[in-house]
Design a protein around this motif. Structure first.
Motif, PDB file in Angstrom:
ATOM      1  N   LEU A  95      -7.130  -4.580  -3.901  1.00 52.56           N
ATOM      2  CA  LEU A  95      -6.642  -5.279  -5.139  1.00 52.56           C
ATOM      3  C   LEU A  95      -6.814  -6.776  -4.782  1.00 52.56           C
ATOM      4  CD1 LEU A  95      -4.180  -2.863  -6.689  1.00 52.56           C
ATOM      5  CD2 LEU A  95      -6.537  -3.264  -7.464  1.00 52.56           C
ATOM      6  N   PRO A  96      -6.286  -7.396  -3.974  1.00 49.86           N
ATOM      7  CA  PRO A  96      -6.356  -8.927  -3.559  1.00 49.86           C
ATOM      8  C   PRO A  96      -7.823  -9.233  -3.413  1.00 49.86           C
ATOM      9  CG  PRO A  96      -4.564  -8.039  -2.213  1.00 49.86           C
ATOM     10  CD  PRO A  96      -5.051  -6.784  -2.987  1.00 49.86           C
ATOM     11  N   ASN A  97      -8.542  -8.550  -2.640  1.00 46.44           N
ATOM     12  CA  ASN A  97     -10.109  -8.721  -2.444  1.00 46.44           C
ATOM     13  C   ASN A  97     -10.862  -8.708  -3.993  1.00 46.44           C
ATOM     14  OD1 ASN A  97     -10.268  -9.015   0.049  1.00 46.44           O
ATOM     15  ND2 ASN A  97     -11.033  -6.794   0.714  1.00 46.44           N
TER      16      ASN A  97
ATOM     17  N   SER B 254       0.721  -1.111  -0.057  1.00 47.66           N
ATOM     18  CA  SER B 254      -0.039   0.104   0.056  1.00 47.66           C
ATOM     19  C   SER B 254       0.976   1.293  -0.055  1.00 47.66           C
ATOM     20  CB  SER B 254      -0.883  -0.059   1.344  1.00 47.66           C
ATOM     21  OG  SER B 254      -1.612   1.147   1.210  1.00 47.66           O
ATOM     22  N   THR B 255       0.207   2.247  -0.755  1.00 41.01           N
ATOM     23  CA  THR B 255       1.111   3.590  -0.581  1.00 41.01           C
ATOM     24  C   THR B 255       0.077   4.699  -0.143  1.00 41.01           C
ATOM     25  OG1 THR B 255       0.241   4.450  -2.810  1.00 41.01           O
ATOM     26  CG2 THR B 255       2.371   3.117  -2.606  1.00 41.01           C
ATOM     27  N   ALA B 256      -0.845   4.096   0.792  1.00 44.70           N
ATOM     28  CA  ALA B 256      -2.009   4.947   1.189  1.00 44.70           C
ATOM     29  C   ALA B 256      -1.301   6.031   2.147  1.00 44.70           C
ATOM     30  CB  ALA B 256      -3.080   4.450   1.964  1.00 44.70           C
ATOM     31  N   SER B 257      -1.801   7.233   2.279  1.00 45.23           N
ATOM     32  CA  SER B 257      -1.501   8.315   3.172  1.00 45.23           C
ATOM     33  C   SER B 257      -1.789   7.806   4.486  1.00 45.23           C
ATOM     34  CB  SER B 257      -2.066   9.576   2.594  1.00 45.23           C
ATOM     35  OG  SER B 257      -3.456   9.604   3.112  1.00 45.23           O
TER      36      SER B 257
END
Ligand SMILES: Nc1ncnc2c1ncn2[C@@H]1O[C@H](COP(=O)(O)OP(=O)(O)OP(=O)(O)O)[C@@H](O)[C@H]1O
Ligand SMILES: [Mg+2]
Lengths: 137, 111
Positions: A108-110, A91-94
């Motif tokens: 994405l895996p989900n 993840s690159t989430a902030s």
């Protein structure tokens, strides 16, 4: 049947609206519960990815007799390495997004797990197109 | 067991979504990661979390979960409350931390 929704990047208050509408329609069409659940999971995750990672986007839904096809198309930063992004936990989430409980790197895996066909086209600096197909059993 | 019965047994606070109190509980799920709940929670489960924003309701409703329990006296945000009333998903509260409320719920549902 065709449906279109728009998504605004950063707007978490409306995240889930397209998923909720699609769920209602599939219920009315008496699609089986397991299939609806799969579609709702995949669409929600794709929607939230636009909200969390991109600037704005559109959801196009096409429901045929035997399948549903969903395109989630955004203008955004794109995904430099799709294979890496697909890995659970990446993840690159902030930090703001993580504080809300998003950003586990499970979206994405989900999506992969809950669709019959998944196609991701992306261009860095431009945006991402996620195409998902689920067949009705 | 209905959500309303559990509210009584565990002395839970009911913040909103009262119309959903007669939903049937089939189990519980504990997580503060939204994609984990989206991917793994099941219909009818009670969701124990410390997340108080309205995306919790969107997810609980999409997943047909029975209700949400906020731990540690955490209170739902205002739009969480209104969304919960719209979707009839009860938002409940407890002063207990996650481990303890989950333990109690597990015991009640498995006795
Ligand atoms: N539409 C998108 N635009 C740009 N980057 C994206 C997009 N979708 C996914 N990504 C990238 O792929 C990574 C993995 O996505 P994934 O959905 O698996 O996890 P996440 O969104 O970070 O966390 P979670 O979905 O668990 O809340 C993201 O962190 C982001 O870097
Ligand atoms: Mg995601």
């Amino acid at each position: 049947m065709k449906l279109t929704f728009t998504i605004q990047g950063g707007d978490f208050t409306h995240a889930g609206h397209p998923s909720s509408e699609v769920k209602k329609i599939l219920k009315q069409l008496a699609i089986d519960g397991k299939t609806i659940k799969n579609i709702v999971i995949a669409l929600y995750e794709a929607e939230v990815n636009v909200v969390a990672h991109a600037w704005k986007g559109t959801v196009n839904v096409e429901i045929d007799e035997n399948k549903i096809t969903i395109w989630v198309i955004d203008e955004g930063p794109g995904i430099p390495d799709v294979e890496l992004a697909m890995q659970p936990g990446f993840s690159t989430a902030s930090s703001k997004v993580r504080e809300m409980g998003f950003g586990a790197g499970m979206g994405l895996p989900n999506i992969k797990k809950n669709t019959d066909k998944l196609q991701i086209e992306t261009e860095v600096g431009k945006g991402t197109k996620v195409k998902m197909v689920n067949y009705f059993s | 067991m209905k959500v309303s019965e559990l509210v009584e047994k565990l002395d839970l606070k009911v913040y909103s979504g009262q119309k959903g109190l007669d939903r049937e509980i089939t189990g519980g799920y504990v997580s503060d990661l939204l994609s984990d709940v989206m991917g793994n929670a099941q219909e009818g489960q009670l969701w124990i979390t410390l997340q108080v924003h309205q995306n919790v309701i969107a997810i609980a409703s999409l997943k047909d979960m029975a209700a949400v329990i906020l731990v540690n006296n955490l209170e739902p945000q205002e739009n969480t409350i209104s969304h919960s009333n719209d979707e009839n998903v009860p938002v409940l509260g407890t002063s207990l931390p996650t481990f303890e409320i989950a333990g109690k719920l597990f015991q009640i549902l498995n006795s």
